[in-house]
Design an enzyme around this catalytic site. Structure first.
Site, PDB file in Angstrom:
ATOM      1  N   MET A  13      -4.229   1.342  16.067  1.00 53.76           N
ATOM      2  CA  MET A  13      -3.752   1.676  15.120  1.00 53.76           C
ATOM      3  C   MET A  13      -3.028  -0.092  14.580  1.00 53.76           C
ATOM      4  O   MET A  13      -3.871  -0.007  13.319  1.00 53.76           O
ATOM      5  CB  MET A  13      -2.307   1.948  15.673  1.00 53.76           C
ATOM      6  N   ALA A  76       6.122   1.727  20.727  1.00 53.14           N
ATOM      7  CA  ALA A  76       7.560   1.948  20.295  1.00 53.14           C
ATOM      8  C   ALA A  76       7.994   1.776  21.381  1.00 53.14           C
ATOM      9  O   ALA A  76       8.233   1.889  22.654  1.00 53.14           O
ATOM     10  CB  ALA A  76       7.592   4.020  19.173  1.00 53.14           C
ATOM     11  N   SER A 128       0.758   7.910   9.047  1.00 53.23           N
ATOM     12  CA  SER A 128      -0.040   8.920   9.459  1.00 53.23           C
ATOM     13  C   SER A 128      -0.973   8.660   8.939  1.00 53.23           C
ATOM     14  O   SER A 128      -1.552   8.349   8.036  1.00 53.23           O
ATOM     15  CB  SER A 128       1.181  10.376   9.151  1.00 53.23           C
ATOM     16  N   LYS A 182       8.664  10.289   8.133  1.00 53.62           N
ATOM     17  CA  LYS A 182       7.339  10.650   9.221  1.00 53.62           C
ATOM     18  C   LYS A 182       8.003  11.620  10.335  1.00 53.62           C
ATOM     19  O   LYS A 182       7.149  11.922  11.140  1.00 53.62           O
ATOM     20  CB  LYS A 182       6.740   8.949   9.596  1.00 53.62           C
ATOM     21  N   HIS A 185       7.773  14.342   8.837  1.00 53.78           N
ATOM     22  CA  HIS A 185       6.504  14.436   8.897  1.00 53.78           C
ATOM     23  C   HIS A 185       5.446  15.415  10.070  1.00 53.78           C
ATOM     24  O   HIS A 185       5.142  16.957  10.336  1.00 53.78           O
ATOM     25  CB  HIS A 185       5.764  13.845   8.783  1.00 53.78           C
ATOM     26  N   ASN A 186       5.892  15.269  11.601  1.00 52.36           N
ATOM     27  CA  ASN A 186       5.342  15.124  12.485  1.00 52.36           C
ATOM     28  C   ASN A 186       6.244  16.283  13.013  1.00 52.36           C
ATOM     29  O   ASN A 186       5.227  17.488  13.481  1.00 52.36           O
ATOM     30  CB  ASN A 186       5.863  14.172  13.428  1.00 52.36           C
ATOM     31  N   GLU A 189       4.206  18.735  11.326  1.00 52.88           N
ATOM     32  CA  GLU A 189       3.150  19.069  12.275  1.00 52.88           C
ATOM     33  C   GLU A 189       2.833  20.246  13.265  1.00 52.88           C
ATOM     34  O   GLU A 189       1.905  20.911  13.269  1.00 52.88           O
ATOM     35  CB  GLU A 189       2.580  17.887  12.317  1.00 52.88           C
TER      36      GLU A 189
HETATM   37  P1  NDP Z   1       0.119   1.310  21.845  1.00 53.98           P
HETATM   38  O1  NDP Z   1       1.128   2.534  21.631  1.00 53.98           O
HETATM   39  O2  NDP Z   1      -0.185   1.785  22.898  1.00 53.98           O
HETATM   40  O3  NDP Z   1       0.228  -0.536  22.143  1.00 53.98           O
HETATM   41  C1  NDP Z   1      -0.331  -1.183  22.442  1.00 53.98           C
HETATM   42  C2  NDP Z   1       0.573  -2.669  21.946  1.00 53.98           C
HETATM   43  O4  NDP Z   1       1.048  -2.852  22.347  1.00 53.98           O
HETATM   44  C3  NDP Z   1      -1.325  -3.411  22.321  1.00 53.98           C
HETATM   45  O5  NDP Z   1      -0.891  -4.309  21.429  1.00 53.98           O
HETATM   46  C4  NDP Z   1      -0.082  -3.997  23.885  1.00 53.98           C
HETATM   47  O6  NDP Z   1      -0.125  -5.311  23.629  1.00 53.98           O
HETATM   48  C5  NDP Z   1       1.728  -4.390  23.158  1.00 53.98           C
HETATM   49  N1  NDP Z   1       2.197  -4.769  23.731  1.00 53.98           N
HETATM   50  C6  NDP Z   1       3.335  -3.224  24.360  1.00 53.98           C
HETATM   51  N2  NDP Z   1       4.499  -4.093  25.231  1.00 53.98           N
HETATM   52  C7  NDP Z   1       4.599  -5.260  24.520  1.00 53.98           C
HETATM   53  C8  NDP Z   1       5.159  -6.579  24.678  1.00 53.98           C
HETATM   54  N3  NDP Z   1       6.539  -5.827  25.203  1.00 53.98           N
HETATM   55  N4  NDP Z   1       5.408  -6.887  24.057  1.00 53.98           N
HETATM   56  C9  NDP Z   1       3.717  -7.401  22.899  1.00 53.98           C
HETATM   57  N5  NDP Z   1       3.043  -6.346  23.051  1.00 53.98           N
HETATM   58  C10 NDP Z   1       3.578  -5.259  23.299  1.00 53.98           C
HETATM   59  O7  NDP Z   1      -0.798   0.923  20.217  1.00 53.98           O
HETATM   60  P2  NDP Z   1      -1.289   2.279  19.364  1.00 53.98           P
HETATM   61  O8  NDP Z   1      -2.322   1.285  18.676  1.00 53.98           O
HETATM   62  O9  NDP Z   1      -1.676   3.641  19.446  1.00 53.98           O
HETATM   63  O10 NDP Z   1       0.344   2.614  18.464  1.00 53.98           O
HETATM   64  C11 NDP Z   1       0.880   1.785  17.954  1.00 53.98           C
HETATM   65  C12 NDP Z   1       2.076   2.266  16.843  1.00 53.98           C
HETATM   66  O11 NDP Z   1       1.746   2.951  15.824  1.00 53.98           O
HETATM   67  C13 NDP Z   1       2.814   3.197  18.171  1.00 53.98           C
HETATM   68  O12 NDP Z   1       4.486   2.929  17.288  1.00 53.98           O
HETATM   69  C14 NDP Z   1       2.633   4.606  17.695  1.00 53.98           C
HETATM   70  O13 NDP Z   1       3.278   5.273  18.574  1.00 53.98           O
HETATM   71  C15 NDP Z   1       1.818   4.458  16.535  1.00 53.98           C
HETATM   72  N6  NDP Z   1       0.778   5.743  15.996  1.00 53.98           N
HETATM   73  C16 NDP Z   1       0.210   5.361  16.717  1.00 53.98           C
HETATM   74  C17 NDP Z   1      -0.920   6.450  16.290  1.00 53.98           C
HETATM   75  C18 NDP Z   1      -1.875   6.871  16.818  1.00 53.98           C
HETATM   76  O14 NDP Z   1      -3.186   7.677  16.492  1.00 53.98           O
HETATM   77  N7  NDP Z   1      -2.963   5.932  17.979  1.00 53.98           N
HETATM   78  C19 NDP Z   1      -0.477   7.314  14.962  1.00 53.98           C
HETATM   79  C20 NDP Z   1       0.717   6.707  14.002  1.00 53.98           C
HETATM   80  C21 NDP Z   1       1.098   6.070  14.644  1.00 53.98           C
HETATM   81  P3  NDP Z   1      -1.055  -5.655  25.136  1.00 53.98           P
HETATM   82  O15 NDP Z   1      -2.855  -5.977  24.672  1.00 53.98           O
HETATM   83  O16 NDP Z   1      -1.184  -7.070  25.423  1.00 53.98           O
HETATM   84  O17 NDP Z   1      -0.914  -4.894  26.311  1.00 53.98           O
END
Ligand code: NDP
Length: 478
Positions: A13, A76, A128, A182, A185-186, A189
């Site tokens: 994302m 999150a 979203s 949001k 919305h979910n 969904e």
């Molecule tokens: P993830 O939820 O899989 O999170 C991974 C990222 O978080 C990596 O960059 C990781 O860094 C970082 N991270 C995890 N723990 C820590 C920490 N303690 N300190 C610093 N960085 C940390 O990534 P997504 O891209 O899938 O989602 C990001 C957000 O967007 C989430 O809240 C998700 O719910 C939301 N979202 C996702 C959607 C989707 O389709 N995937 C759609 C809409 C919202 P590192 O690389 O160093 O491990």
């Protein structure tokens, strides 16, 4: 620094939002806890726009023009708090920290209050559209202060989806309002997908229509009243054949639905608000039941069916379409009702027409229907319930007979339609001049002296059930 925005957290994302910002002409500073992700992004897409590579949060903050804007896109929960804690000492009053992840709106309210004390803006933004939306234009729901939106809104509107030239992004309201909307919305969904599943099951199990033929039916439905992203992709999934077995893919997928929690949050919040979001709740419960595979296996041998044979009408497919549309309307009506309750509880001035409008593009529940919902809430006289808007009251009246036929057929055939049927119960519950809640109040008064109100006299009353059964005036103790 000269970068206009920084992004920390470059998984799917974050990386796609950063690319979207850069492609729209912004200079974007990049940061990720592990530098490998930053370099991977730059290697693959570094030529798409102006990126600034940074290795630490201090470097990220250093690279930004003021007021600084840092978008957090990490996992999150706890990770968001740790990133905020690390950022705060690096920022200055007036800077903006943005959380674009799927955070719980209560966390967002807490974080916003904490950071406001430090003169920092904290903006929880609902995004979203999944991976593709983040890259090409998501639907964006920003909360936080109005002031922060002045500094942030133009960027977010620029990268959002557009419908009829209008951005699918608008300031939703203070503190956690964006993440709340949001979340709802979910929830919608979940309900949207469940009613599609119920229609599919009826067409398959009652009418014997195979997935390939259903794919064509859904594609046709997508040209009418039901036109929406989810109906469109239903046609695609049902039409897909598994390469390994030659069977419809839907027949080789295990029938236990997963969930990541936003539907559950919606229901929990609906309960807190006293908001009757039965369609969303039933959708979450349906996923839960589907996942109880052990009990479902035992039930095969233990529980009787006693289905009743019914003759399907010649227009069964059309009846199912109408029942699906009616149930879909109910889930939107309930979701919007929950928004109205939340607006009062959390003191948000939610603009329902703007919310419906920004759901028209980019997001998962995007649908034609939202155009008329926008119109209903843009009217001078706002309906107390979506169903009361003249256009929708008329539409429901039209599909009601089919809806009743479909629910009775499903009940007789033993095909579970939890959202079709509970939505009809909600509709009839709203309409009913007298509800059995009067009896509930009588029972509560008998066993717990919880008192009741009378239809004919003001005041609160109690019947002395264990005494001479005369009625006395009472203090309201609910
Ligand atoms: P993830 O939820 O899989 O999170 C991974 C990222 O978080 C990596 O960059 C990781 O860094 C970082 N991270 C995890 N723990 C820590 C920490 N303690 N300190 C610093 N960085 C940390 O990534 P997504 O891209 O899938 O989602 C990001 C957000 O967007 C989430 O809240 C998700 O719910 C939301 N979202 C996702 C959607 C989707 O389709 N995937 C759609 C809409 C919202 P590192 O690389 O160093 O491990």
């Amino acid at each position: 620094g000269s970068a206009q925005i920084g992004v920390t957290g470059l998984a799917v994302m974050g990386a796609n939002l950063a690319r979207n910002l850069a492609r729209n002409g912004y200079t974007v500073a990049l940061h990720n806890r592990s530098v490998a992700k930053t370099d991977a992004l730059l290697d693959a897409h570094g030529t798409e726009g102006d990126f600034v590579r940074t290795e630490t949060l201090a470097e990220l903050v250093e690279s930004l023009e003021k007021p600084r804007r840092v978008l957090i896109m990490v996992k999150a929960g706890g990770p968001v708090d740790s990133v905020i804690d690390a950022l705060v000492p690096l920022m200055e009053p007036g800077d903006i920290i943005i959380d674009g992840g799927n955070s719980n709106f209560q966390d967002t309210r807490r974080r916003e209050a904490d950071l406001a004390k430090k003169d920092l803006h904290f903006v929880g933004v609902g995004v979203s559209g999944g991976e593709e939306g983040a890259l090409l234009g998501p639907s964006i729901m920003p909360g936080g202060s109005k002031e922060s939106y002045d500094a942030l809104g133009p960027l977010l509107e620029k990268i959002s989806a557009k419908v009829d030239g209008a951005p699918c992004c608008a300031w939703i309201g203070t503190d956690g309002a964006g993440h709340f909307v949001k979340m709802v919305h979910n929830g919608i969904e979940y309900a949207d997908m469940q009613v599609i599943g119920e229609a599919y099951d009826l067409l398959r199990s009652a009418a014997g229509i195979e997935p390939a033929a259903q794919s064509e039916i859904f594609a046709k439905w997508n040209e009418g009243q039901l036109a929406s992203f989810l109906i469109e992709i239903t046609a695609e999934v049902l039409g897909h054949v598994d390469a390994k077995t030659g069977k419809p893919l839907v027949d080789v997928i295990v029938d236990s639905a997963g969930q990541k929690g936003t539907g559950r949050w919606t229901v929990q919040s609906g309960l807190d608000l006293g908001s009757p979001i039965s369609a969303i709740a039933e959708s979450v419960f349906a996923r839960g039941l589907s996942s109880q595979r052990d009990q479902r296996a035992i039930a095969q041998g233990v529980l009787a069916g006693h289905e009743v044979a019914v003759e399907l009408g010649a227009d069964f497919v059309e009846d199912v379409r109408q029942a699906l549309y009616a149930s879909k309307l109910i889930s939107y009506a309930q979701g919007i009702d929950m928004l109205q309750s939340a607006a009062i509880e959390y003191n948000w001035d939610l603009k329902l027409d703007e919310i419906a409008s920004l759901w028209r593009g980019g997001c998962i529940i995007r649908a034609e229907l939202l155009k008329d919902i926008t119109k209903a809430y843009a009217a001078a006289e706002k309906p107390a319930n979506l169903l009361f808007a003249p256009a929708f009251a008329a539409e429901i009246a039209e599909v009601l007979p089919a809806w009743r036929r479909v629910v009775s057929t499903a009940v007789q055939l033993g095909i579970p339609v939890p959202v079709f049927s509970s939505s009809l119960a909600y509709y009839d519950g709203l309409r009913r001049p007298r509800l059995p809640a009067a009896l509930t109040q009588g029972l509560r008064d008998l066993f717990g002296a919880h008192t009741y109100n009378r239809v004919d006299v003001e005041g609160t009353f109690h019947t002395q059930w264990s005494g001479d059964k005369t009625e006395i005036s009472a203090v309201d103790t609910h």
